[in-house]
Motif scaffolding. Structure first.
Motif, PDB file in Angstrom:
ATOM      1  N   GLU A   1       0.825  -1.214   0.000  1.00  0.00           N
ATOM      2  CA  GLU A   1       0.000   0.000   0.000  1.00  0.00           C
ATOM      3  C   GLU A   1       0.855   1.258   0.000  1.00  0.00           C
ATOM      4  O   GLU A   1       0.467   2.289  -0.569  1.00  0.00           O
ATOM      5  CB  GLU A   1      -0.923   0.011   1.230  1.00  0.00           C
ATOM      6  N   ASN A   2       2.031   1.193   0.611  1.00  0.00           N
ATOM      7  CA  ASN A   2       2.895   2.362   0.721  1.00  0.00           C
ATOM      8  C   ASN A   2       3.841   2.521  -0.472  1.00  0.00           C
ATOM      9  O   ASN A   2       4.556   3.529  -0.561  1.00  0.00           O
ATOM     10  CB  ASN A   2       3.731   2.291   2.010  1.00  0.00           C
ATOM     11  N   ALA A   3       3.869   1.541  -1.364  1.00  0.00           N
ATOM     12  CA  ALA A   3       4.772   1.604  -2.522  1.00  0.00           C
ATOM     13  C   ALA A   3       4.087   2.296  -3.689  1.00  0.00           C
ATOM     14  O   ALA A   3       2.856   2.397  -3.755  1.00  0.00           O
ATOM     15  CB  ALA A   3       5.208   0.202  -2.923  1.00  0.00           C
ATOM     16  N   SER A   4       4.912   2.744  -4.632  1.00  0.00           N
ATOM     17  CA  SER A   4       4.382   3.356  -5.857  1.00  0.00           C
ATOM     18  C   SER A   4       5.430   3.261  -6.958  1.00  0.00           C
ATOM     19  O   SER A   4       6.604   2.982  -6.701  1.00  0.00           O
ATOM     20  CB  SER A   4       4.002   4.830  -5.623  1.00  0.00           C
ATOM     21  N   GLY A   5       4.981   3.475  -8.198  1.00  0.00           N
ATOM     22  CA  GLY A   5       5.895   3.444  -9.326  1.00  0.00           C
ATOM     23  C   GLY A   5       6.502   2.072  -9.539  1.00  0.00           C
ATOM     24  O   GLY A   5       5.857   1.036  -9.357  1.00  0.00           O
ATOM     25  N   LYS A   6       7.786   2.075  -9.903  1.00  0.00           N
ATOM     26  CA  LYS A   6       8.474   0.819 -10.182  1.00  0.00           C
ATOM     27  C   LYS A   6       8.540  -0.072  -8.947  1.00  0.00           C
ATOM     28  O   LYS A   6       8.454  -1.304  -9.055  1.00  0.00           O
ATOM     29  CB  LYS A   6       9.878   1.109 -10.699  1.00  0.00           C
ATOM     30  N   ALA A   7       8.698   0.522  -7.766  1.00  0.00           N
ATOM     31  CA  ALA A   7       8.759  -0.254  -6.527  1.00  0.00           C
ATOM     32  C   ALA A   7       7.447  -1.020  -6.315  1.00  0.00           C
ATOM     33  O   ALA A   7       7.455  -2.192  -5.892  1.00  0.00           O
ATOM     34  CB  ALA A   7       9.039   0.667  -5.340  1.00  0.00           C
ATOM     35  N   PHE A   8       6.337  -0.358  -6.630  1.00  0.00           N
ATOM     36  CA  PHE A   8       5.051  -1.042  -6.510  1.00  0.00           C
ATOM     37  C   PHE A   8       4.962  -2.178  -7.532  1.00  0.00           C
ATOM     38  O   PHE A   8       4.526  -3.282  -7.197  1.00  0.00           O
ATOM     39  CB  PHE A   8       3.888  -0.068  -6.722  1.00  0.00           C
ATOM     40  N   ASP A   9       5.355  -1.891  -8.769  1.00  0.00           N
ATOM     41  CA  ASP A   9       5.280  -2.917  -9.817  1.00  0.00           C
ATOM     42  C   ASP A   9       6.037  -4.180  -9.411  1.00  0.00           C
ATOM     43  O   ASP A   9       5.536  -5.302  -9.562  1.00  0.00           O
ATOM     44  CB  ASP A   9       5.865  -2.380 -11.129  1.00  0.00           C
ATOM     45  N   THR A  10       7.243  -3.986  -8.878  1.00  0.00           N
ATOM     46  CA  THR A  10       8.069  -5.132  -8.483  1.00  0.00           C
ATOM     47  C   THR A  10       7.455  -5.874  -7.298  1.00  0.00           C
ATOM     48  O   THR A  10       7.336  -7.106  -7.308  1.00  0.00           O
ATOM     49  CB  THR A  10       9.490  -4.667  -8.131  1.00  0.00           C
ATOM     50  N   ALA A  11       7.046  -5.122  -6.281  1.00  0.00           N
ATOM     51  CA  ALA A  11       6.469  -5.748  -5.095  1.00  0.00           C
ATOM     52  C   ALA A  11       5.157  -6.470  -5.440  1.00  0.00           C
ATOM     53  O   ALA A  11       4.928  -7.606  -5.000  1.00  0.00           O
ATOM     54  CB  ALA A  11       6.223  -4.685  -4.015  1.00  0.00           C
ATOM     55  N   PHE A  12       4.318  -5.816  -6.215  1.00  0.00           N
ATOM     56  CA  PHE A  12       3.041  -6.410  -6.598  1.00  0.00           C
ATOM     57  C   PHE A  12       3.271  -7.717  -7.354  1.00  0.00           C
ATOM     58  O   PHE A  12       2.629  -8.734  -7.075  1.00  0.00           O
ATOM     59  CB  PHE A  12       2.250  -5.435  -7.483  1.00  0.00           C
TER      60      PHE A  12
END
Length: 231
Positions: free
Chosen positions: A168-179
């Protein structure tokens, strides 16, 4: 006078003979007609009544057999439904984060596909549990709610509260990788749950859904591994 009486006698005899002939003919004709009607009347009902009496019974038996087969379920089917509902709900919750946080269009599309596929399955699984007289897992029954259920512990791939918070706290490329990484783990858990249902379940529709989950989510795992390879 004698001649007249003789003529009248002959006329009476002829008339009587003719009447007798007509009676015999009528009797003979009536017998033929009765024979035909009787044959048709008895044979037709016999030929039609036999199937009609056997047919409803046979179809009713076949219908009852089909219903019994369709309605048969066991503990593994219940565990599959109760475990997969919160599992799917969490996947949908993860997918709902993507539109406002993901940078990759492919990740956004993947998230949309996951939600589109799993929302209807949640409704179907809930309907099965209700029809079986079982409780549907409450909304929010995620995280560790399915651990320890019928051997599902350690193989369902559910996210911990900390992992969900990090996503929930991630965004951008970091979110893409974590997701992508978390969803691969999540899908692998769903595939294992589906394989357990195929091996142990008895309810036909549930086993069919399990096969579809294995096929679709295995394909998405390959897609997500490819996405990670591109980064």
């Amino acid at each position: 006078m004698i001649r007249k009486r003789s003529l009248m006698h002959r006329t009476a005899v002829v008339a009587a003979a003719g009447a007798a002939a007509l009676v015999l003919a009528a009797c003979g004709g009536s017998g033929d007609d009765d024979g035909s009607a009787g044959h048709g009347g008895h044979a037709a009902p016999a030929s039609s009544s036999a199937p009609s009496s056997a047919s409803p019974s046979a179809s009713a038996s076949a219908s009852a057999s089909a219903s019994a087969s369709q309605g048969q379920h066991n503990a593994a089917d219940v565990a599959f439904a109760k475990g997969m509902i919160p599992h799917h709900r969490q996947a949908v919750e993860m997918a709902d984060l993507a539109p406002g946080r993901a940078r990759s269009a492919e990740v956004k599309q993947l998230a949309a596909d996951i939600k589109k596929a799993q929302d209807p399955e949640i409704r179907t699984l809930s309907g099965w549990l209700t029809s079986w007289g079982e409780d549907v897992p409450a909304e929010g029954a995620m995280d560790h709610s399915t651990h320890g259920m019928d051997g599902m512990d350690g193989m369902d791939g559910m996210m911990t509260a900390e992992e969900m918070t990090g996503l929930e706290n991630a965004s951008g490329k970091a979110f893409d990788t974590a997701f992508t990484e978390l969803m691969i783990k999540h899908h692998e858990g769903a595939v294992e749950m589906a394989r357990t249902e195929q091996a142990d379940g008895t309810y036909g529709p549930a086993k069919k859904m399990a096969a579809e989950i294995i096929d679709s989510q295995s394909a998405e795992i390959e897609q997500m591994n490819a996405l990670l390879g591109k980064d």
